[in-house]
Design a protein around this motif. Structure first.
Motif, short mmCIF file in Angstrom:
data_model
loop_
_atom_site.label_atom_id
_atom_site.label_comp_id
_atom_site.label_asym_id
_atom_site.label_seq_id
_atom_site.Cartn_x
_atom_site.Cartn_y
_atom_site.Cartn_z
N ASN A 116 1.75 2.18 -23.74
CA ASN A 116 0.85 1.02 -23.81
C ASN A 116 -0.32 1.15 -22.84
OD1 ASN A 116 2.38 -0.11 -25.82
ND2 ASN A 116 3.62 -1.34 -24.40
N ALA A 117 0.00 1.58 -21.64
CA ALA A 117 -1.06 1.73 -20.64
C ALA A 117 -2.07 2.77 -21.10
CB ALA A 117 -0.46 2.12 -19.30
N LEU A 118 -1.58 3.86 -21.66
CA LEU A 118 -2.48 4.91 -22.14
C LEU A 118 -3.37 4.40 -23.26
CD1 LEU A 118 -0.35 8.18 -22.24
CD2 LEU A 118 -2.49 7.82 -21.01
N LYS A 119 -2.78 3.60 -24.14
CA LYS A 119 -3.54 3.09 -25.28
C LYS A 119 -4.70 2.19 -24.83
CE LYS A 119 0.23 3.30 -28.59
NZ LYS A 119 1.40 2.51 -28.97
N GLN A 120 -4.49 1.52 -23.70
CA GLN A 120 -5.56 0.66 -23.19
C GLN A 120 -6.70 1.46 -22.60
OE1 GLN A 120 -3.98 -2.30 -20.60
NE2 GLN A 120 -2.62 -3.09 -22.20
N GLY A 121 -6.46 2.72 -22.38
CA GLY A 121 -7.52 3.58 -21.85
C GLY A 121 -7.37 3.82 -20.37
N VAL A 122 -7.31 5.09 -20.00
CA VAL A 122 -7.30 5.45 -18.58
C VAL A 122 -8.24 6.62 -18.39
CG1 VAL A 122 -4.90 4.71 -18.29
CG2 VAL A 122 -5.40 7.11 -18.74
N HIS A 123 -8.69 6.80 -17.16
CA HIS A 123 -9.60 7.91 -16.87
C HIS A 123 -8.88 9.11 -16.26
CE1 HIS A 123 -12.18 4.20 -16.53
NE2 HIS A 123 -12.77 4.88 -17.51
N VAL A 124 -7.89 8.81 -15.45
CA VAL A 124 -7.18 9.89 -14.78
C VAL A 124 -5.68 9.74 -15.05
CG1 VAL A 124 -6.63 10.93 -12.54
CG2 VAL A 124 -8.92 9.96 -12.94
N ILE A 125 -5.07 10.81 -15.57
CA ILE A 125 -3.63 10.79 -15.81
C ILE A 125 -2.96 11.66 -14.75
CG2 ILE A 125 -1.77 11.35 -17.43
CD1 ILE A 125 -3.71 11.08 -19.71
N VAL A 126 -2.00 11.08 -14.05
CA VAL A 126 -1.21 11.86 -13.10
C VAL A 126 0.18 11.98 -13.70
CG1 VAL A 126 -0.47 12.06 -10.70
CG2 VAL A 126 -2.53 10.75 -11.25
N ALA A 127 0.61 13.20 -14.03
CA ALA A 127 1.80 13.31 -14.87
C ALA A 127 2.75 14.41 -14.43
CB ALA A 127 1.36 13.60 -16.31
N THR A 128 4.02 14.22 -14.76
CA THR A 128 4.93 15.35 -14.73
C THR A 128 4.75 16.06 -16.08
OG1 THR A 128 6.71 13.89 -15.49
CG2 THR A 128 6.63 14.36 -13.15
N PRO A 129 4.87 17.39 -16.09
CA PRO A 129 4.52 18.12 -17.31
C PRO A 129 5.34 17.70 -18.53
CG PRO A 129 4.68 19.64 -15.45
CD PRO A 129 5.16 18.30 -14.96
N GLY A 130 6.65 17.52 -18.35
CA GLY A 130 7.50 17.20 -19.50
C GLY A 130 7.08 15.90 -20.16
N ARG A 131 6.84 14.90 -19.37
CA ARG A 131 6.48 13.61 -19.92
C ARG A 131 5.11 13.65 -20.60
NH1 ARG A 131 8.26 8.26 -19.93
NH2 ARG A 131 10.23 9.35 -20.11
N LEU A 132 4.20 14.38 -20.00
CA LEU A 132 2.88 14.46 -20.61
C LEU A 132 2.97 15.09 -22.01
CD1 LEU A 132 -0.11 13.91 -20.43
CD2 LEU A 132 -0.42 16.15 -19.39
N ILE A 133 3.81 16.11 -22.13
CA ILE A 133 3.97 16.73 -23.44
C ILE A 133 4.52 15.72 -24.45
CG2 ILE A 133 5.27 18.50 -24.70
CD1 ILE A 133 4.36 20.38 -22.86
N ASP A 134 5.50 14.94 -24.02
CA ASP A 134 6.02 13.88 -24.89
C ASP A 134 4.89 12.98 -25.38
OD1 ASP A 134 8.60 14.54 -24.86
OD2 ASP A 134 9.31 12.87 -23.61
N LEU A 135 4.05 12.61 -24.45
CA LEU A 135 2.98 11.66 -24.77
C LEU A 135 1.91 12.30 -25.66
CD1 LEU A 135 2.83 10.02 -21.26
CD2 LEU A 135 3.48 8.85 -23.37
N ILE A 136 1.71 13.61 -25.46
CA ILE A 136 0.77 14.32 -26.35
C ILE A 136 1.35 14.34 -27.76
CG2 ILE A 136 -0.26 16.55 -26.91
CD1 ILE A 136 -0.34 17.10 -23.85
#
Ligand code: ADP
Ligand code: MG
Length: 581
Positions: A116-136
């Motif tokens: 939900n937070a991503l859908k609202q729009g963010v400029h900088v993503i700070v992520a662990t790699p595994g979770r970012l892949i999920d989100l991609i």
């Protein structure tokens, strides 16, 4: 050099001044101008605590365009805690920068709020790699507008098995991006990633490569394997003001040592991946405020802890990798302070000791375990010192004193001192009066003795590799998805079996350790039960797959890419999955 001279915008300078940053640290002095002016790819080699976050974070805050409502920067980091920390830091740099949205996304927490937070729009993503892949994969993280990728603690991400994930992510971001890679060490794996995904990276080296901090003393205590815990206790007793981390190899060991210390009256607690997140947060908080003197932790769990000004780092088990040693001991001996890094080893670890000394160009000072008398002396002195410097609440106590003086009238001054000291000190005196001194191991005598607490595998040739892959009569061969690369050793395997089958004594036969997986034999009548009990357990962070081994040739190391030899072996599970920290 001032922040202004580096080209930092006034509103950011003001924000970091509030944070207590007065002038740039060396890595910031080097990196910030490069990013602000030339936007070159950078490999930053620096120990922890050198100020990397601000080095990449300040330019990110300054250069990201808040009018573009898309992710423009991706910062990858190995653990949830580090993601949160980086996000907090960047948010602080940006207090006067209106509209910049920075979001931390990490595993082990609900994905829906993050989506939900991503859908609202963010400029900088700070992520662990595994979770970012999920989100991609769920199509909520769109990296097409990313102009900069930061790999923070890259060596640690690789240690945690994120190599594939990093590759996947780096394939997805626009090619003309700017890439920054930070690492305390530079193993070849990192070189590979750098040469594949970075363009003419500039190398920024802060401090000596692979060197431990200069003001850290390295001490080595060698004891019998069975005496390690006693040695730890003595060391803790010898340093009454100790504030440190005791590093263990496994979660099991971590819990065990912490439990024993607590039982024995030490101010200690454990930190490892089997604890729930709220429990870990509580422990870390307690340690941060020094409510706990000794934190017993695994390497990965300790990573998330931003406490670096320890008096001591204790290696209850030496790491296989000298780089991990650097990480650990780097937590003590911060600027202007001396630190002590203590390894408790047994003779068998002589080789690991040597390897660490050679690689890091350090020299362990060989120490003798303090005797009971020495410890008592030290404790006594500490106690008296404390008494000497205690703050006296004069007014409050004055009322009671006349009665107390009267009661103690019959004692001389010397007598009074002796009694007061004894009140506190008897615990030590009693313990050390009866305690045997720990003997130092002698090389020949020690041989073959350091597994004396675990059941010994049957047979003389348990490590020989000349078998055809079939089990001995009466024994069944079991496949396990762990190998030398996961740090599996025979004693560890046996311990793991014992731990998971506490009520039965399983006879273990030969053990064949291969790189990525292994085989071991158990008495056939126990085979099913062993498979049942070990399945899906964890060993040093990896989930374990076990099954009855089938067919000959399963022994051959080259066979590990073939599917046929072990039906339950699944390629996916071959990569270390240690990301649940
Ligand atoms: P690293 O990522 O290299 O381990 P951090 O970026 O976490 O190090 O910084 C370590 C500590 O130093 C943090 O507490 C941070 O707030 C502090 N720090 C960073 N830059 C400065 C500075 N210029 N002046 C004072 N303190 C700083
Ligand atoms: Mg950092």
């Amino acid at each position: 050099m001032t922040f202004e001279e580096l080209g930092i915008a006034p509103e950011i300078e003001q924000a970091i001044r509030v944070m207590g940053f007065e002038k740039p640290l060396p890595i910031q002095e080097k990196i910030i101008p490069i990013l602000l002016q030339r936007n070159t790819d950078i490999i930053g080699l620096a120990q922890t605590g050198t100020g990397k976050t601000a080095a990449f974070g300040i330019p990110i805050v300054q250069q990201t365009d808040v009018r573009v409502n898309k992710p423009q920067v991706v910062i990858l980091s190995p653990t949830r805690e580090l993601c949160v920390q980086i996000t907090k830091d960047l948010t602080n740099y940006a207090v006067n920068t209106h509209g910049l949205k920075i979001l931390a996304v990490y595993g082990g927490a609900g994905i829906v709020p993050q989506m939900n937070a991503l859908k609202q729009g963010v400029h900088v993503i700070v992520a662990t790699p595994g979770r970012l892949i999920d989100l991609i994969n769920r199509k909520v993280a769109n990296l097409s507008s990313v102009y900069r990728v930061v790999l923070d603690e890259a060596d640690e991400m690789l240690n945690m098995g994120f190599a594939d994930d990093l590759n996947t992510i780096l394939e997805q971001v626009p090619e003309d991006r700017n890439t920054l890679l930070f690492s305390a060490t530079m193993p070849t794996e990192i070189r590979k990633i750098a040469s594949r995904y970075m363009r003419n990276p500039e190398e920024v080296l802060i401090g000596k490569r692979n060197a431990s901090a200069e003001n850290v003393k390295h001490l080595l205590y060698t004891v019998h394997a069975r005496d390690k815990y006693l040695a730890l206790k003595r060391i803790a007793d010898f340093y009454p003001k100790i504030y440190g981390i005791v590093f263990c190899r496994t979660r099991l060991e971590t819990q065990e040592i912490a439990d024993k210390l607590i039982q024995d009256g030490y101010s200690a607690d454990s930190l490892h991946g089997d604890l729930s997140q709220p429990m870990r947060d509580t422990v870390m908080q307690k340690f941060r405020v020094r409510n706990i003197q000794l934190l017993v932790a695994t390497d990965v769990a300790a990573r998330g802890l931003d406490v670096n000004d320890l008096t001591h780092v204790i290696h209850y088990s030496l790491p296989d990798d000298h780089e991990i040693y650097t990480h650990r001991s780097g937590r003590t001996g911060r600027v202007g302070k001396d630190g002590i890094s203590i390894a408790i080893t047994h003779l068998r670890e002589k080789y690991s000791v040597k390897k660490i000394e050679d690689h890091l160009h350090i020299r362990f000072e060989r120490m003798k375990i303090p005797t009971g008398k020495e410890i008592c002396e030290k404790q006594l002195f500490n106690l008296v010192d404390k008494m000497e410097h205690v703050e006296m609440e004069n007014d409050a106590i004055d009322d009671f004193l006349p009665v107390i003086y009267k009661k103690l009238e019959w004692l001389s001054k010397e007598e009074v001192i002796k009694r007061f000291v004894s009140v506190e000190f008897n615990r030590f005196l009693n313990y050390y009066q009866d305690a045997d001194e720990l003997t130092e191991p002698v090389e020949q005598r020690e041989r073959g003795r350091d597994h004396d607490k675990v059941r010994q595998p049957r047979g003389k040739d348990r490590h020989s590799r000349d078998s055809d892959g079939t089990a001995e009569k009466g024994y069944t061969r079991i496949f396990i998805s762990l190998g030398k690369m996961d740090g599996l050793v025979p004693a560890g395997l046996i311990e793991h079996i014992n731990h998971n089958m506490p009520t039965v004594k399983v006879p273990v036969g030969r053990i064949d350790l291969l790189q990525k997986f292994s085989f071991f034999e158990v008495k056939s009548s126990y085979a099913r039960q062993v498979v049942e009990q070990l399945k899906d357990t964890r060993y040093r962070g990896s989930r374990i797959d076990v099954s009855i081994a089938q067919g000959k040739g399963a022994m051959k190391e080259g066979g590990e890419n073939k599917k046929s030899f072990a039906p339950r072996f699944d390629r996916r599970s071959d990569k270390p999955k240690k990301r649940r920290y």
